[in-house]
Design a protein around this motif. Structure first.
Motif, PDB file in Angstrom:
ATOM      1  N   ASP A  75       2.472   3.090  -7.209  1.00 59.49           N
ATOM      2  CA  ASP A  75       3.601   2.471  -6.517  1.00 59.49           C
ATOM      3  C   ASP A  75       4.300   1.499  -7.472  1.00 59.49           C
ATOM      4  O   ASP A  75       3.649   0.701  -8.154  1.00 59.49           O
TER       5      ASP A  75
ATOM      6  N   ALA B 189      12.086   0.479  -4.603  1.00 65.25           N
ATOM      7  CA  ALA B 189      10.765   1.092  -4.702  1.00 65.25           C
ATOM      8  C   ALA B 189      10.842   2.490  -5.297  1.00 65.25           C
ATOM      9  O   ALA B 189      11.771   3.250  -5.018  1.00 65.25           O
TER      10      ALA B 189
ATOM     11  N   LYS C 218       8.067   5.845  -6.556  1.00 63.81           N
ATOM     12  CA  LYS C 218       6.716   6.387  -6.568  1.00 63.81           C
ATOM     13  C   LYS C 218       6.559   7.228  -7.827  1.00 63.81           C
ATOM     14  O   LYS C 218       7.373   8.124  -8.103  1.00 63.81           O
TER      15      LYS C 218
ATOM     16  N   ILE D 242       6.645  -1.475   0.563  1.00 62.58           N
ATOM     17  CA  ILE D 242       7.153  -2.276  -0.540  1.00 62.58           C
ATOM     18  C   ILE D 242       8.639  -2.512  -0.361  1.00 62.58           C
ATOM     19  O   ILE D 242       9.154  -3.603  -0.542  1.00 62.58           O
TER      20      ILE D 242
ATOM     21  N   SER E 286       0.805  -1.214   0.000  1.00 57.54           N
ATOM     22  CA  SER E 286       0.000   0.000   0.000  1.00 57.54           C
ATOM     23  C   SER E 286       0.833   1.258   0.000  1.00 57.54           C
ATOM     24  O   SER E 286       0.307   2.334  -0.244  1.00 57.54           O
ATOM     25  N   SER E 287       2.132   1.167   0.286  1.00 56.64           N
ATOM     26  CA  SER E 287       2.977   2.343   0.274  1.00 56.64           C
ATOM     27  C   SER E 287       4.384   1.959  -0.118  1.00 56.64           C
ATOM     28  O   SER E 287       4.801   0.814   0.022  1.00 56.64           O
ATOM     29  N   VAL E 288       5.138   2.945  -0.591  1.00 61.82           N
ATOM     30  CA  VAL E 288       6.500   2.661  -1.025  1.00 61.82           C
ATOM     31  C   VAL E 288       7.362   2.128   0.105  1.00 61.82           C
ATOM     32  O   VAL E 288       8.091   1.150  -0.069  1.00 61.82           O
TER      33      VAL E 288
ATOM     34  N   ARG F 152       1.447  -1.023  -8.500  1.00 59.50           N
ATOM     35  CA  ARG F 152       0.133  -0.921  -7.866  1.00 59.50           C
ATOM     36  C   ARG F 152      -0.531   0.366  -8.333  1.00 59.50           C
ATOM     37  O   ARG F 152      -0.027   1.465  -8.086  1.00 59.50           O
TER      38      ARG F 152
ATOM     39  N   ASP G 281       0.630   8.754  -8.070  1.00 64.93           N
ATOM     40  CA  ASP G 281      -0.120   7.884  -7.162  1.00 64.93           C
ATOM     41  C   ASP G 281       0.169   6.401  -7.395  1.00 64.93           C
ATOM     42  O   ASP G 281      -0.460   5.546  -6.753  1.00 64.93           O
TER      43      ASP G 281
ATOM     44  N   THR H   6      -2.905  -4.792  -8.957  1.00 67.66           N
ATOM     45  CA  THR H   6      -1.486  -5.080  -8.777  1.00 67.66           C
ATOM     46  C   THR H   6      -1.007  -5.789 -10.036  1.00 67.66           C
ATOM     47  O   THR H   6      -1.522  -6.855 -10.386  1.00 67.66           O
TER      48      THR H   6
END
Length: 305
Positions: free
Chosen positions: A31, A24, A26, A7, A2-4, A80, A29, A85
């Motif tokens: 990922d 990772a 970004k 990940i 759900s977030s960098v 994502r 929005d 995904t």
């Protein structure tokens, strides 16, 4: 995923490898996680099948690379976007015992906290064995959800029904393996493959686009969100291509078209300043393209920890 930060390093999971194998990013929005499937040694001459041996030798020396064998990185991406995904390419797999340093994707997905069942879509840039082989590993198909969508260009699927290797420059043992792996993939996943023609929006801001050249249906994947952009270039780009975009790779089925695609992509990346990731650039393969006289220059990003 759900977030960098999650990940990059799942909570309560210490690093399992001395050398990092995931990175990772970004993009607005969206990922992104670049994952290394490992490294595959190949004869160096394959990188520049139409180059004079002395020119290739000079370039390899200039790059501090060994003269005979090149360690070929294998990178894939997990994206994502919204509720989807997406796995972009699947690596070589472990059914090729001659390449013990590759086929790392299943365990590296697991170590990143990515369950195969969470993958809603797979994009295959092209059907060479180092891009589809990971889907043929024992247990992978069973781990994927029954309704997973596998996106492949229609021309690519058609090509591998009776592939033409006339213009390639591969070792003789390679074409039969490429053919059998591509056909095994097509047969194994026939009911899950969804073909597209020129382009297809897989998820919000995630567009697969056919380029051709390397193979007839070779595609890149462009990510766009909040004014930011990253392109996964697949096999349109190789390390030697920045200095010598005219040098053809031995795996290219249409070398002249592949060179045109490479030049067009380089110019597009240089003009936009957007990020690029490619399968066979050194991990994590995140950077930009700059124009350098009559050639181009690869500008890797500074790692963000």
């Amino acid at each position: 995923m759900s977030s960098v930060p999650n990940i990059a390093r799942p909570a309560a999971q210490p690093p399992q490898e001395l050398v990092p194998s995931r990175y990772a990013v970004k993009v607005g929005d969206i990922d992104v996680l670049v994952i290394s499937d490992g490294v595959m040694p190949i004869p160096a001459v394959i990188m520049a099948a139409n180059a004079a041996p002395t020119d290739l030798s000079d370039w390899l020396g200039y790059m501090y690379m060994p003269p005979d064998t090149f360690d070929w990185p294998l990178n894939v991406m997990v994206v994502r976007s919204g509720e989807q995904t997406i796995l972009i390419d699947a690596g070589l797999g472990i059914q090729f015992p001659g390449f013990p340093r590759t086929g790392q994707l299943p365990q590296r997905l697991a170590s990143a906290g990515i369950d195969l069942a969470s993958i809603t879509d797979v994009v295959i840039t092209h059907m060479h064995m180092d891009h589809v082989g990971g889907l043929l590993v024992e247990g992978v198909k069973e781990g994927l959800r029954p309704d997973v969508r596998i996106h492949v260009n229609a021309a690519e699927v058609a090509f591998w029904e009776a592939p033409d290797f006339t213009h390639t420059a591969m070792p003789p043992a390679v074409p039969p393996v490429l053919r059998s792996t591509a056909q095994s993939f097509a047969n194994e996943y026939r009911d899950r493959i969804q073909t597209f023609d020129e382009s297809y929006e897989v998820a919000p801001g995630v567009v697969a686009r056919r380029t051709g050249g390397h193979t007839p249906g070779h595609s890149v994947v462009a990510l766009t969100s909040r004014g930011e952009r990253l392109t996964f270039a697949g096999d349109a780009v190789f390390p030697v291509g920045f200095d010598h975009p005219e040098w053809s790779n031995g795996f290219e089925h249409d070398p002249e078209e592949a060179a045109r695609v490479r030049l067009s992509l380089f110019r597009e990346m240089a003009e936009s300043g957007s990020l690029m990731v490619a399968t066979h650039l050194p991990f994590p393969s995140v950077g930009r393209v700059a124009i350098s006289g009559d050639a181009f220059r690869w500008v890797p990003v500074i790692w963000d920890f």
